[in-house]
Write an enzyme that holds these catalytic residues in place. Sequence first.
Site: not given
Ligand code: SF4
Length: 381
Positions: A112, A125, A132, A136, A139, A363
């Site tokens: 996206e 963006c 990913c 995290c 997220c 995100c």
């Molecule tokens: S916040 Fe989400 S997209 Fe960004 S590095 Fe951490 S896991 Fe990856």
Amino acid sequence: MTSLPLISVDPDARGRRPAMPPRHLADLDLPGRQALVTELGEPAFRAKQVSNHYFGRLVRDPERMTDLPAAARKRLAGELLPTLLTPVRELACDDGATRKALWRLHDGSLVESVLMGYPDRVTVCISSQAGCGMACPFCATGQAGLTRNLSTAEIVDQAVYLAGVAASGAVAGSPPRLSHVVFMGMGEPLANYSRVVAAIRRLVAPAPEGLGLSQRHITVSTVGLVPAIRRLASEDLSVTLALSLHAPDDELRDELVPVNQRWKVSEVLDAAWDYAATTGRRVSIEYAMIKDVNDQPWRADLLGRLLAGKLAHVNLIPLNPTPGSRWDASPKPVEREFVRRLRDAGVSTTVRDTRGREIDGACGQLAAAGDTDGDSRAATA
Ligand code: SF4
């Protein structure tokens, strides 16, 4: 003990060869395009012509490339401009000033991008990876894991496509020309290092080689891959580095940003200050405000001590909670107190606006919701 996230290096974090997309003009610099066009039996100057349509005029329809011989148009466009991004959903909010796009890639992965219009600029963006691997916990993208790195052209094409949307006048109350790009969509940009740096070079190269954006208007966000930050500093690029810190102490950061188990707060900040010294660019410190997790006054004071006197600016981000998440945004009075303490320590601090909240603005949230056919491969890989 929490296991370390996968640190993706080319080609693919899991050692597999991912299915990369077809080669595209934006994967190559201008000499590379000229060599390719010559291989295809056309004069080298056709590379400049097609590049000018794509980057200069934001045109990808061969029928509109009337300076090319009719017989060569379709073939050249097919070879140089294969379709990389198929729109799945496009959503607008903030009275038309924010538009979010969900794309399907050639292998079915979903990524996206977000287009944000302001009175004085237009920002996109963009995503650098499908999924990913940084894990995290707050997220949406991090919950799904890494599917694959995007190609250089898949990264660039998000910006070019949305530059075309902006040029059509679709972003209310903003200039029609795309001016800023932030690598803050899905993925950790520095884990896809070579393709992201090549994408930056296309974005800043003047047309017809590239999109002609100012290097100073490009921001690369990272959770803190120290060797890659140091490498980026040596690239002779003056892009802004945004460091997603989210906690000033290792104990909490080990949990919120698991890569901290590998590179501690002090190492990451040292690399950031070296980046600032080399490039002359102020580092943006990103800090998601999470209720009762990282928003205590003592953490504001500790952050203030770490950053005082440094070439840094703090961007506090009101957390956009993902559905079903145990994480919530800090209350406004707590946020205000955090800002006050940082400013009292002499640290420049702002609170980021919350564009796109009503359209799953954090995100990964749009991809996590899947497309209208119910296929959410990127989110579940
Ligand atoms: S916040 Fe989400 S997209 Fe960004 S590095 Fe951490 S896991 Fe990856």
